[in-house]
Scaffold this motif. Structure first.
Motif, short mmCIF file in Angstrom:
data_model
loop_
_atom_site.label_atom_id
_atom_site.label_comp_id
_atom_site.label_asym_id
_atom_site.label_seq_id
_atom_site.Cartn_x
_atom_site.Cartn_y
_atom_site.Cartn_z
N ARG A 37 -9.26 -4.54 -6.36
CA ARG A 37 -10.13 -4.26 -5.08
C ARG A 37 -9.12 -3.72 -4.08
N VAL A 38 -8.10 -4.26 -4.00
CA VAL A 38 -7.11 -3.62 -2.74
C VAL A 38 -6.92 -2.19 -3.01
N VAL A 39 -6.64 -1.70 -4.37
CA VAL A 39 -6.25 -0.43 -4.59
C VAL A 39 -7.78 0.45 -4.37
N ASP A 40 -8.88 -0.06 -4.80
CA ASP A 40 -10.35 0.77 -4.35
C ASP A 40 -10.41 0.91 -2.88
N THR A 41 -10.00 -0.22 -2.29
CA THR A 41 -10.22 -0.15 -0.75
C THR A 41 -9.30 0.80 -0.12
N VAL A 42 -8.04 0.65 -0.46
CA VAL A 42 -6.98 1.79 0.18
C VAL A 42 -7.61 3.15 -0.29
N SER A 43 -7.89 3.36 -1.56
CA SER A 43 -8.48 4.68 -1.99
C SER A 43 -9.64 4.87 -1.09
N ALA A 44 -10.65 4.26 -0.98
CA ALA A 44 -11.58 4.58 -0.11
C ALA A 44 -11.47 4.79 1.29
N ALA A 45 -10.46 3.91 1.90
CA ALA A 45 -10.29 4.33 3.33
C ALA A 45 -9.34 5.65 3.42
N LEU A 46 -8.67 6.20 2.34
CA LEU A 46 -7.86 7.24 2.65
C LEU A 46 -8.99 8.51 2.79
N GLN A 47 -9.75 8.33 1.77
CA GLN A 47 -11.20 9.22 1.53
C GLN A 47 -11.71 9.45 2.52
N ARG A 48 -12.03 8.38 3.54
CA ARG A 48 -12.95 8.48 4.78
C ARG A 48 -12.08 8.98 5.73
N ASN A 49 -10.70 9.09 5.62
CA ASN A 49 -9.88 9.51 6.75
C ASN A 49 -9.46 10.94 6.37
N GLY A 50 -10.63 11.80 6.25
CA GLY A 50 -10.39 13.11 6.00
C GLY A 50 -10.06 13.72 4.44
N GLY A 51 -10.51 12.77 3.47
CA GLY A 51 -10.19 13.11 2.19
C GLY A 51 -8.61 13.16 1.67
N LEU A 52 -8.07 12.23 2.15
CA LEU A 52 -6.60 12.13 1.84
C LEU A 52 -6.35 11.34 0.62
N THR A 53 -5.31 11.57 0.22
CA THR A 53 -4.90 10.50 -0.89
C THR A 53 -3.22 10.72 -1.14
N THR A 54 -2.73 9.67 -1.80
CA THR A 54 -1.35 9.44 -2.00
C THR A 54 -1.11 9.35 -3.34
N LYS A 55 0.23 9.69 -3.72
CA LYS A 55 0.56 9.86 -5.25
C LYS A 55 0.45 8.39 -5.71
N ALA A 56 0.96 7.35 -4.95
CA ALA A 56 0.80 5.89 -5.64
C ALA A 56 -0.60 5.45 -5.98
N VAL A 57 -1.34 5.97 -5.16
CA VAL A 57 -2.80 5.38 -5.71
C VAL A 57 -3.31 6.42 -6.74
N GLU A 58 -2.93 7.63 -6.76
CA GLU A 58 -3.53 8.23 -7.94
C GLU A 58 -2.65 7.98 -9.37
N ARG A 59 -1.39 7.69 -9.23
CA ARG A 59 -0.79 7.03 -10.11
C ARG A 59 -1.48 5.85 -10.59
N TRP A 60 -1.56 4.99 -9.93
CA TRP A 60 -2.29 3.91 -10.38
C TRP A 60 -3.65 3.93 -11.10
N TYR A 61 -4.27 4.81 -10.57
CA TYR A 61 -5.83 5.16 -11.45
C TYR A 61 -5.37 5.76 -12.89
N THR A 62 -4.41 6.73 -12.72
CA THR A 62 -4.04 7.10 -14.17
C THR A 62 -3.34 6.43 -15.31
N GLU A 63 -2.53 5.61 -14.49
CA GLU A 63 -1.62 4.75 -15.67
C GLU A 63 -2.15 3.37 -15.90
N MET A 64 -2.71 2.75 -14.77
CA MET A 64 -2.81 1.24 -14.93
C MET A 64 -4.35 1.17 -15.36
N PRO A 65 -4.62 0.30 -16.35
CA PRO A 65 -5.93 0.03 -16.64
C PRO A 65 -6.61 -1.32 -15.82
N ARG A 66 -7.96 -1.37 -15.55
CA ARG A 66 -8.50 -1.96 -14.80
C ARG A 66 -8.70 -3.44 -15.51
#
Length: 108
Positions: A37-66
């Motif tokens: 939930r924390v990762v989803d919240t951070v990702s959603a907040a970054l998307q609302r802030n002009g469609g931003l993203t970070t490498k850490a969040v993208e890496r989390w989504y690609t490597e870590m299973p839910r």
């Protein structure tokens, strides 16, 4: 005069059960979902802030299973090369409530 007891023979006696209890498993699942939930919240907040993203969040989504995608074996045990079957209960790891142990070697 003194009977040798386990603490006297070997120092501190650790009484850790060999498997997790039902409430411990439930709390572990709850912790995993909270991190998701924390990762989803951070990702959603970054998307609302002009469609931003970070490498850490993208890496989390690609490597870590839910939590829902994880096999119970991976939720409650970790890889340990010193163990007989290369797995031990996650509660045997120091500070296991604070460390993310989602990735284990495939096949073990």
């Amino acid at each position: 005069m003194f009977k040798p007891t386990s603490p006297l023979l070997g120092g501190l006696l650790w009484k850790i059960p060999w498997r997790l209890s039902r409430p411990q498993k439930a709390r572990q699942r709850k912790r995993l979902r909270a991190v998701d939930r924390v990762v989803d919240t951070v990702s959603a907040a970054l998307q609302r802030n002009g469609g931003l993203t970070t490498k850490a969040v993208e890496r989390w989504y690609t490597e870590m299973p839910r939590e829902e995608e994880m096999v119970p074996k991976d939720k409650y045990t970790i890889f340990d090369k010193k163990e007989k079957k290369y797995r031990k209960g996650i509660h045997k790891l120091p500070k296991w409530t604070r460390v993310s142990q989602r990735l284990n070697p495939p096949g073990f």
